[in-house]
Design an enzyme around this catalytic site. Sequence first.
Site, PDB file in Angstrom:
ATOM      1  N   PRO A 128      40.670  43.968  37.654  1.00  0.00           N
ATOM      2  CG  PRO A 128      40.616  43.547  35.351  1.00  0.00           C
ATOM      3  CD  PRO A 128      41.557  43.890  36.479  1.00  0.00           C
ATOM      4  CE1 TYR A 129      40.226  36.693  42.255  1.00  0.00           C
ATOM      5  CE2 TYR A 129      41.905  38.003  43.345  1.00  0.00           C
ATOM      6  CZ  TYR A 129      41.065  36.911  43.330  1.00  0.00           C
ATOM      7  OH  TYR A 129      41.068  36.038  44.388  1.00  0.00           O
ATOM      8  CE1 TYR A 130      43.217  42.412  45.563  1.00  0.00           C
ATOM      9  CE2 TYR A 130      44.388  43.159  43.610  1.00  0.00           C
ATOM     10  CZ  TYR A 130      44.396  42.565  44.858  1.00  0.00           C
ATOM     11  OH  TYR A 130      45.575  42.112  45.394  1.00  0.00           O
TER      12      TYR A 130
END
Lengths: 219, 219
Positions: A128-130
Amino acid sequence: MKVLVVGANGKIGRQVVNMLEESDTHSVTAFVRKEEQVEELKQKGIEAYLGNLEGPVTDLEEAVKGMDAVVFSAGSGGSTGADKTLLIDLDGAIKVMEAAQNVGVNRFVMVSAFGANNREGWSRDMRPYYVAKHYADKALEQSGLEYTIVRPGGLLDEPAKDKIKVAGNLEISESDEKTVPREDVAKVIVTSLDNEKTYRKAFDLVTGEQSIEEALNQL
Amino acid sequence: MKVLVVGANGKIGRQVVNMLEESDTHSVTAFVRKEEQVEELKQKGIEAYLGNLEGPVTDLEEAVKGMDAVVFSAGSGGSTGADKTLLIDLDGAIKVMEAAQNVGVNRFVMVSAFGANNREGWSRDMRPYYVAKHYADKALEQSGLEYTIVRPGGLLDEPAKDKIKVAGNLEISESDEKTVPREDVAKVIVTSLDNEKTYRKAFDLVTGEQSIEEALNQL
């Protein structure tokens, strides 16, 4: 250059602020979220701006106005909830880009993450961060701003080694370094600011064999 | 038209699938995530494709290949965790767009959310969800695909009223409807598919006074 550092209270942001403050060629304004951070900076003689990345673009324009460049190093580093990742790493970043465009500030340096451009390499836990970093970076590439996107590998709290390796798509073998000290990341950002070889470039960054100047000049 | 419905097990998706299955001019393939959903659809005589929006673009290309259009109605509706919002509503949607582009499928209908284009109107609680929808919609607008972006108001589980109001930026007064039955949303999607007046358009949708055909023709 007059530089606004957004995320100035972060581990990389603080070092960028200090380097710019000590520089002969740049001046710095630290964009921070809390009143106490403003006070702390002012006591050190550092210009501070109290702002909120969750606010409207018009507020961010006030912060960006009159600057020559923006460094965006705010964000969760993947450690906060995904809701903040959406609000800060994605929307917050793009709102600052829009603010910069709206007031005619063209130079924009983004702190991204190693491999954020390459979906297939994203680890499951951090995906999700990427996603947020990936689309913020893409928005910057399409913005028309004079961008530099720095994608550091695993961040270390160690003194700078002053030796780096950079490439648009860094292929890392088993024996290669996959990490880089935060101080080297900060140095790369500061060195990039007025180095036109880094304009309109996005690159991975880890510890390597070249000096920072030499590595950036080969981009 | 041969239409792939992504998110075919959702409340809107199911209705779109059924309408397309009953249509004389279209045929449908339902893209679903679970084996049991495939079985259920097959028992009804509906073509199904087992796929995963968290998988690579190359897998999605297999699903999209040979279609004339894609309807994207997958997503959390804001009710799942923000990590899934990033992975499905944002990255999943954009991966399907990339797959469509890669295999030359040009028609793409997106189910978005009322006001997703207008940051200032986003409610605090739903803001992370709107961020994901906003940037997925923007990516679609910039993709070069023949898109239609439908942004329905509050979704109701009621029979279709067959009366709608649409506009690029719908100004809603206190006395106006802010809701729309899911069945009307499904009808708007199906009616839009081969109506060129809806191509390269993004619009809000609520219950109104016009027939669906009439309202879409005025876009």
